[in-house]
Design an enzyme around this catalytic site. Structure first.
Site, short mmCIF file in Angstrom:
data_model
loop_
_atom_site.label_atom_id
_atom_site.label_comp_id
_atom_site.label_asym_id
_atom_site.label_seq_id
_atom_site.Cartn_x
_atom_site.Cartn_y
_atom_site.Cartn_z
NE ARG A 1 -3.09 -3.85 -1.19
CZ ARG A 1 -2.47 -4.62 -0.30
NH1 ARG A 1 -1.16 -4.70 -0.30
NH2 ARG A 1 -3.17 -5.32 0.59
CG HIS B 1 -5.58 -9.24 1.65
ND1 HIS B 1 -5.85 -9.62 0.35
CD2 HIS B 1 -5.54 -7.88 1.62
CE1 HIS B 1 -5.95 -8.56 -0.42
NE2 HIS B 1 -5.78 -7.50 0.33
NE ARG C 1 -3.33 -2.35 2.98
CZ ARG C 1 -2.95 -3.50 3.54
NH1 ARG C 1 -1.71 -3.64 3.97
NH2 ARG C 1 -3.80 -4.50 3.68
#
Length: 324
Positions: A272, A295, A173
């Site tokens: 991303r 994640h 990110r």
């Protein structure tokens, strides 16, 4: 200055009741709990603070002054307002409304766990299901064109190339990339240490293109930038010698994309998304990509498999003799 501009007494915004000190105190306690005991990321905390401050204002407008006075109808009515909008606030998208409900339910569960109330007023309220939106990904050739369009003749160009190469090579990110310190990356070993949501740490490989770009920036670019400041451990620096901000990093990406006619198709997450899609298309399994992206749940990562299935369909439709 005009009150309508400043939001002063003459503005058109409706007057709201001030949440009671008890409501405000319980909100501070919940946010402290999230920050200290749960390690929730700063950006998430800010979103929850906004969502819950609006909720407490709605409770105050409804005449609720203590936490024991909140009823299920108050929660349901607030959710309806979020989705329908008001003169003051436009309707929230399903994803934003869902986040607000998660924040509200978390607060109510916290109150029960702390013994402040015995009944969870939000127990029967569920977040709306957001529409499944496929992430946008650029193809490999377009990514190469984007990255190679960055000039490396000066310190800023070297920094920008290192930033964009890192974003695509690691799937980081933008907030994770600008949060990097020099010691977090080892170009020679080809690894970087990223800190994701909730300060969760993960080690991600760095390919040769990104490693070379970072090394060139460290040798020929960063020393020129760092002299403008007071010394910083940050990897990516601005022209004042301090850490590059998320907004500035996004502007770098936007400006580079605009130069090659891609501005409308590029967002802060585009590299991303492209990283994840290209890995899956290349044969990587979903759980590996989940680890690389940071994640918490593989369910979040699986949305990228929809993109690759669409690609397979296109290839099949144009290549198989009996596809049509």
């Amino acid at each position: 200055m005009n009150d309508a501009v400043t939001g002063g007494p003459g503005a058109d915004a409706p007057a709201h009741a001030e949440p009671s000190s008890e409501l405000q105190r319980s909100l501070r306690g919940y946010l402290d709990h999230l920050a200290v005991e749960r390690g929730v990321a700063r950006n998430t905390l800010l979103s929850y603070r906004r969502d819950l401050t609006r909720y407490l204002t709605a409770l105050a407008d409804a005449g609720v002054t203590d936490i024991g006075g909140v009823e299920p109808r108050h929660v349901a009515e607030h959710l309806a307002v979020l989705r329908e909008g008001t003169a003051e606030h436009p309707p929230l998208a399903a994803s934003s409304a869902a986040r607000a409900v998660v924040a509200i339910r978390g607060w109510h569960r916290f109150l029960v766990a702390e013994g402040a109330v015995t009944v969870d007023a939000s127990a029967d309220v569920h977040p709306p299901t957001p529409a499944k939106r496929l992430p946008k990904a650029l193809d490999v050739a377009t990514i190469a064109r984007l990255l190679e369009s960055v000039g490396t003749d000066d310190a800023r160009g070297l920094r920008d190339r290192a930033l964009l190469e890192l974003l695509y090579a690691t799937g980081a990110r933008i907030s994770e990339a600008v949060g990097l310190d020099v010691d977090d990356i080892d170009p020679a070993a080809g690894v970087v240490r990223l800190f994701g949501k909730g300060s969760k740490e993960r080690i991600v490989p760095v390919g040769s293109y990104a490693a070379d770009a970072v090394q060139a920036y460290l040798v020929r670019g960063r020393p020129a930038l760092v002299t403008a400041g007071r010394g910083s451990s940050a990897l990516l620096l601005n022209v004042r010698g301090s850490r590059l901000s998320r907004q500035s990093a996004w502007q770098v990406l936007h400006d580079v994309a605009e130069r090659i006619g891609l501005a409308d198709n590029v967002s802060p997450h585009t590299l991303r998304h492209s990283f994840a899609t290209h890995l899956l298309e290349g044969g990587a399994d979903v759980r590996t990509v989940q680890e690389l992206l940071g994640h918490a749940s593989v369910t979040t990562t699986q949305i990228y498999t929809l993109v690759t299935v669409d690609t397979l369909r296109e290839v099949y439709a144009t290549s198989h003799p009996r596809a049509r």
